[in-house]
Design an enzyme around this catalytic site. Structure first.
Site, PDB file in Angstrom:
ATOM      1  N   GLU A  28      -7.800  12.178  13.644  1.00 56.57           N
ATOM      2  CA  GLU A  28      -6.689  11.065  13.804  1.00 56.57           C
ATOM      3  C   GLU A  28      -5.645  11.529  14.916  1.00 56.57           C
ATOM      4  O   GLU A  28      -4.785  12.313  14.812  1.00 56.57           O
ATOM      5  CB  GLU A  28      -5.892  10.739  12.716  1.00 56.57           C
ATOM      6  CG  GLU A  28      -5.245   9.453  12.978  1.00 56.57           C
ATOM      7  CD  GLU A  28      -4.751   8.811  11.780  1.00 56.57           C
ATOM      8  OE1 GLU A  28      -3.884   7.805  11.771  1.00 56.57           O
ATOM      9  OE2 GLU A  28      -5.336   9.298  10.539  1.00 56.57           O
ATOM     10  N   LYS A  43       0.810  -1.213  -0.051  1.00 57.20           N
ATOM     11  CA  LYS A  43       0.319   0.178  -0.019  1.00 57.20           C
ATOM     12  C   LYS A  43       0.994   1.237  -0.123  1.00 57.20           C
ATOM     13  O   LYS A  43       1.853   1.309   0.620  1.00 57.20           O
ATOM     14  CB  LYS A  43      -0.707   0.020   1.212  1.00 57.20           C
ATOM     15  CG  LYS A  43      -1.612   1.239   1.572  1.00 57.20           C
ATOM     16  CD  LYS A  43      -2.392   1.404   2.925  1.00 57.20           C
ATOM     17  CE  LYS A  43      -2.991   2.754   3.240  1.00 57.20           C
ATOM     18  NZ  LYS A  43      -3.546   2.900   4.477  1.00 57.20           N
TER      19      LYS A  43
END
Length: 462
Positions: free
Chosen positions: A264, A215
């Site tokens: 986050e 990824k």
């Protein structure tokens, strides 16, 4: 209530070994709001202010002026440099008897090896400051610290002048209160490197199919121009009102304001206990509750997003193994819903080993696979090769630490860089083998929305 402390420190780095005087005075105040305090500091401290509020809204931090700054451009030592200089400054300071400790606030760029592009030219790869006047609002109590750090003797006249300045700022913040702002007027919106971005997605998916990585996160920017110079307090006010579920932050550097509303947490530390958040995998919000729930269920069962999320869980768990004596991780993710988007979310918490620090954890955790990719080293190489821009502080760690080592850092996403009458917005997404350029492009549009709305812009579908 006032509490004063004056101390000296003979060992501070980068001061030619001369004695450093550190004066601290804390004032407890019954009523004081954060944004009016930020605004009241504009006259004396424009370009040297910061703002922070945690996601739970029980801790707010505002800084005006730079009593002491720590910067570093060393690729491999910037975390250590910041930590060492902060500890050296505090040597001999009896901060345990203070009503409110001194706090160091700042940020790290995403990748010091990428090089610096035009909009980030004024930022170091580590940018931290101890404020001259520091406001902390916690548990509904407000405290203002005034700090003086000097190699020279600190005179009573110097102290009196600074405290008079503090009292005037507090008075202005209390009397004037919060202004009502109209949103900025956007007269031009462009997408720098759009074609290069779409091409980079194809290049990265080809490399992933070839086995070079699992990824890779690729980001892009959106550029705005306004009718006139935009007031930093204005955009912070807009974000404050529109994104209550997020970490809110703003950091001035001269004529630059980096600001955002991040969902986050990277890591927080309190009394030796560490907390982090695994956030990766996203989908839009629904127009109705039923549609929203259906989208959430789709996200919880989507193989691509679950795979992305697991990369983050595995990496953060590994970091906790290295720094904690024990930790806990839920078996499956839950949904984190904010105004424009919903994410897969897994909290992680643990107890720090003796000697482990928050900045050591920041260094280990950054970048998570949600912002860099997996495996980390190869993903970073591919970002440097294919991503058509420099992220600067976007997606880097931003936050604070106090004298005892407690603190909190968020991941600086859903963010923008304001420069007088223009701004740059940043967003990205995780690329895997079956990613499609157009779909990834559309995902970034969703992620641009919070900052775009705060800055008075809108997308074609709004």
């Amino acid at each position: 209530m006032n509490h004063k402390l004056s101390t000296t420190n003979d060992d501070l780095k980068n001061t030619d070994q001369s004695t450093v005087r550190f004066y601290i005075e804390t004032l407890e105040i019954d009523r004081l709001s954060a944004l009016p305090f930020f605004e009241a500091g504009e006259k004396s401290f424009e370009g040297m202010r910061y703002f922070w509020q945690n996601r739970e809204k029980n801790f707010t931090l505002v800084g005006l002026g730079n009593a002491y700054t720590i910067e570093s451009n060393e690729e491999n030592q910037r975390y250590t440099n910041v930590e060492n200089q902060w500890k050296q400054l505090l040597q001999g300071v009896d901060y345990e008897n203070l009503l409110q400790q001194p706090i160091l606030f700042g940020s790290f760029t995403f990748d010091p090896k990428k090089g610096v592009s035009d909009e980030w030219s004024n930022f170091s790869h580590a940018n931290f400051a101890l404020a001259t006047h520091q406001l902390v609002i916690r548990n509904e109590k407000a405290y203002v610290n005034t700090h003086i750090v000097s190699k020279q003797n600190i005179s009573e006249e110097q102290i009196s002048k600074l405290l008079a300045e503090r009292d005037e700022i507090i008075h202005q913040a209390q009397v004037k209160g919060s202004k009502t702002y109209a949103k900025p007027v956007v007269n031009k919106m462009t997408e720098p490197f759009k074609e290069e971005y779409l091409k980079s997605i194809s290049n990265v998916t080809d490399a992933i199919k070839d086995g070079q990585a699992d990824k890779v996160v690729i980001a892009r920017s959106l550029a705005l121009r306004f009718d006139e110079k935009v007031d930093p307090t204005n955009v912070l006010t807009q974000v404050y009102n529109e994104q209550p579920e997020s970490y809110l932050f703003g950091q001035e550097n001269g004529e630059n304001l980096f600001f955002g509303a991040s969902p986050e947490r990277l890591v927080s530390v309190k009394d030796g206990q560490a907390y982090s958040s695994c956030i990766a995998g996203s989908i839009k919000r629904g127009a109705t509750k039923e549609h929203d729930n259906a989208l959430g269920a789709e996200l919880l069962n989507d193989a691509k997003n679950l795979q992305e999320h697991q990369y983050v869980v595995d990496m953060i768990t590994s970091s906790f193994e290295d720094t904690c004596s024990s930790y806990t991780v839920p078996e499956s993710p839950q949904l984190l819903k904010i105004r424009d988007i919903q994410h897969l979310y897994t909290p992680v918490e643990g107890y720090l080993n003796d000697g482990a620090t928050i900045l050591q954890m920041v260094e280990k955790l950054h970048p998570t696979p949600a912002l860099g990719g997996a495996p980390r080293g190869k993903a970073m190489e591919m970002i440097r090769q294919y991503e058509p821009m420099n992220r600067g502080i976007y997606a880097g760690p931003i936050g604070w630490l106090n004298a005892e080592g407690d603190g909190e850092f968020a991941v600086a996403i859903r963010s923008a860089l304001l420069q007088k009458d223009q701004a740059y917005l940043y967003a990205g997404g995780g690329i895997v083998a079956d990613s499609e350029p157009q779909s990834e492009y559309e995902e970034t549009l969703v992620k641009f929305r919070p900052m775009l709305r705060a800055l008075g812009g809108k997308l074609n579908d709004e």
